[in-house]
Write a protein that holds these residues in place. Structure first.
Motif, PDB file in Angstrom:
ATOM      1  N   LEU A 219      -8.549  26.606  -4.084  1.00 48.62           N
ATOM      2  CA  LEU A 219      -7.830  26.797  -5.344  1.00 48.62           C
ATOM      3  C   LEU A 219      -7.592  25.476  -6.060  1.00 48.62           C
ATOM      4  CD1 LEU A 219      -6.592  28.802  -7.321  1.00 48.62           C
ATOM      5  CD2 LEU A 219      -4.443  28.652  -6.079  1.00 48.62           C
ATOM      6  N   LYS A 220      -7.124  24.452  -5.320  1.00 49.73           N
ATOM      7  CA  LYS A 220      -6.921  23.124  -5.895  1.00 49.73           C
ATOM      8  C   LYS A 220      -7.630  22.095  -5.026  1.00 49.73           C
ATOM      9  CE  LYS A 220      -2.958  21.915  -7.494  1.00 49.73           C
ATOM     10  NZ  LYS A 220      -1.521  21.562  -7.583  1.00 49.73           N
ATOM     11  N   ASP A 221      -8.030  20.991  -5.654  1.00 47.29           N
ATOM     12  CA  ASP A 221      -8.670  19.914  -4.912  1.00 47.29           C
ATOM     13  C   ASP A 221      -7.678  19.290  -3.927  1.00 47.29           C
ATOM     14  OD1 ASP A 221     -11.023  20.271  -6.278  1.00 47.29           O
ATOM     15  OD2 ASP A 221     -10.535  18.770  -7.806  1.00 47.29           O
ATOM     16  N   PHE A 222      -8.197  18.892  -2.793  1.00 49.44           N
ATOM     17  CA  PHE A 222      -7.376  18.219  -1.789  1.00 49.44           C
ATOM     18  C   PHE A 222      -7.051  16.802  -2.255  1.00 49.44           C
ATOM     19  CE2 PHE A 222      -7.287  15.469   2.068  1.00 49.44           C
ATOM     20  CZ  PHE A 222      -6.088  15.930   2.590  1.00 49.44           C
ATOM     21  N   VAL A 223      -5.776  16.447  -2.156  1.00 42.80           N
ATOM     22  CA  VAL A 223      -5.342  15.098  -2.507  1.00 42.80           C
ATOM     23  C   VAL A 223      -4.681  14.475  -1.282  1.00 42.80           C
ATOM     24  CG1 VAL A 223      -3.914  13.672  -4.003  1.00 42.80           C
ATOM     25  CG2 VAL A 223      -4.989  15.748  -4.906  1.00 42.80           C
ATOM     26  N   ALA A 224      -5.312  13.448  -0.735  1.00 43.23           N
ATOM     27  CA  ALA A 224      -4.765  12.802   0.462  1.00 43.23           C
ATOM     28  C   ALA A 224      -3.657  11.841   0.070  1.00 43.23           C
ATOM     29  CB  ALA A 224      -5.869  12.058   1.206  1.00 43.23           C
ATOM     30  N   GLY A 225      -2.615  11.811   0.887  1.00 39.20           N
ATOM     31  CA  GLY A 225      -1.540  10.862   0.637  1.00 39.20           C
ATOM     32  C   GLY A 225      -1.955   9.451   1.021  1.00 39.20           C
ATOM     33  N   VAL A 226      -1.364   8.470   0.391  1.00 44.17           N
ATOM     34  CA  VAL A 226      -1.654   7.072   0.712  1.00 44.17           C
ATOM     35  C   VAL A 226      -0.668   6.610   1.772  1.00 44.17           C
ATOM     36  CG1 VAL A 226      -1.785   4.722  -0.170  1.00 44.17           C
ATOM     37  CG2 VAL A 226      -2.486   6.653  -1.619  1.00 44.17           C
ATOM     38  N   PRO A 227      -1.143   6.209   2.947  1.00 43.64           N
ATOM     39  CA  PRO A 227      -0.219   5.794   4.015  1.00 43.64           C
ATOM     40  C   PRO A 227       0.534   4.540   3.630  1.00 43.64           C
ATOM     41  CG  PRO A 227      -2.484   5.259   4.607  1.00 43.64           C
ATOM     42  CD  PRO A 227      -2.552   6.078   3.348  1.00 43.64           C
ATOM     43  N   LYS A 228       1.795   4.505   4.033  1.00 41.73           N
ATOM     44  CA  LYS A 228       2.609   3.325   3.771  1.00 41.73           C
ATOM     45  C   LYS A 228       2.382   2.286   4.856  1.00 41.73           C
ATOM     46  CE  LYS A 228       6.301   5.850   1.383  1.00 41.73           C
ATOM     47  NZ  LYS A 228       7.753   6.167   1.376  1.00 41.73           N
ATOM     48  N   VAL A 229       2.266   1.048   4.456  1.00 38.13           N
ATOM     49  CA  VAL A 229       2.046  -0.041   5.401  1.00 38.13           C
ATOM     50  C   VAL A 229       3.316  -0.858   5.495  1.00 38.13           C
ATOM     51  CG1 VAL A 229       0.662  -2.070   5.952  1.00 38.13           C
ATOM     52  CG2 VAL A 229      -0.387  -0.111   4.789  1.00 38.13           C
ATOM     53  N   LYS A 230       3.853  -0.982   6.686  1.00 38.76           N
ATOM     54  CA  LYS A 230       5.081  -1.740   6.868  1.00 38.76           C
ATOM     55  C   LYS A 230       4.866  -3.205   6.536  1.00 38.76           C
ATOM     56  CE  LYS A 230       7.147   1.224  10.392  1.00 38.76           C
ATOM     57  NZ  LYS A 230       7.698   1.271  11.773  1.00 38.76           N
ATOM     58  N   GLY A 231       5.867  -3.796   5.958  1.00 44.80           N
ATOM     59  CA  GLY A 231       5.797  -5.216   5.663  1.00 44.80           C
ATOM     60  C   GLY A 231       5.296  -5.531   4.274  1.00 44.80           C
ATOM     61  N   LEU A 232       4.751  -4.488   3.576  1.00 37.91           N
ATOM     62  CA  LEU A 232       4.290  -4.693   2.222  1.00 37.91           C
ATOM     63  C   LEU A 232       5.341  -4.247   1.247  1.00 37.91           C
ATOM     64  CD1 LEU A 232       0.546  -3.633   2.383  1.00 37.91           C
ATOM     65  CD2 LEU A 232       1.507  -5.922   2.523  1.00 37.91           C
TER      66      LEU A 232
END
Length: 235
Positions: A219-232
């Protein structure tokens, strides 16, 4: 009759049913989070053993086609394709929301003068759900869509009907959708048992999918989340 294995992995529930015609012979299901890939093939083996059948005794394999969880749908469809290729059996696709509505209609009690409509709701992002509307006979009266739920949802239907909602998207609906003609079927759970009669009907009519090219209905395109990087730190 026809022995059909139905596989439902479109939601947090992983459910498999083995049926002969419209009669369900056995069920395996779990709502354990992120367990689909670990249990789906185990459930196949357990169901066949429980019913005294060999894989080759199946006449077809049915899969819940979506919409729903991107990962869950991929697991269900890849498992189904593997079985169909290995066993040289036809693949049947059953609309996820249609099967849910079928089960909801058999659970709801007709204790009102207003006709019942059934709106299965599958959780999407934020306040969005995948939904459609079906009547008590299973006819689709509003097409599948991704809908952002608010106080005005289903307004075109709810004054002249009782609209029954169920599914893992029902919780977010409760937050904003309050109306005397909106009823929630809290006892309902997604299950492959509701796929069985729909799969058998498609089997009788010879409505099979091309195993090589079949894809889930996202139904909708898959949108992957952006992983958070510690320290940034965000600038």
């Amino acid at each position: 009759m026809a022995r059909i294995l139905s596989i439902e992995t479109a939601t947090p529930v992983c459910s498999l049913a083995l049926s002969d015609g419209i009669n369900v012979l056995g069920i395996r299901e779990t709502s354990e989070k992120n367990s689909h890939s670990q249990v789906v093939t185990v459930f196949v083996d357990e169901l066949l053993r429980e019913c005294g059948l060999q894989p080759g005794d199946l006449d077809a394999v049915a899969v819940s086609r979506g919409p729903g969880s991107y990962t869950g749908l991929r697991i269900g469809v890849s498992t189904t394709k593997g079985l169909c290729y290995a066993l040289d059996k036809p693949l049947i696709a059953v609309d996820t929301l249609e099967a849910m509505a079928y089960g909801m209609a058999r659970m709801a009690e007709q204790n009102t003068a207003l006709p019942l409509l059934f709106a299965p709701v599958i959780d999407a992002r934020r306040m969005e759900v995948y939904t459609a509307i079906f009547d008590a006979q299973g006819k689709n009266v509003r097409e599948i869509q991704a809908e952002i739920i608010d106080a005005g949802s289903f307004a075109a239907f709810r004054d002249q009907h009782i609209i029954c909602l169920a599914g893992d998207g029902a919780g977010k609906c409760r937050q904003v959708l309050i109306h005397p003609n909106i009823h929630y079927l809290d006892q309902f759970s997604v299950s492959a048992r509701y796929m069985a009669p729909l799969a058998y009907e498609r089997f009788r009519k010879g409505l099979f999918e091309d195993t090589a090219y079949f894809e889930p209905y996202y139904l909708k395109d898959f949108v992957a989340g952006v992983p958070k990087v510690k320290g940034l730190r965000e600038e």
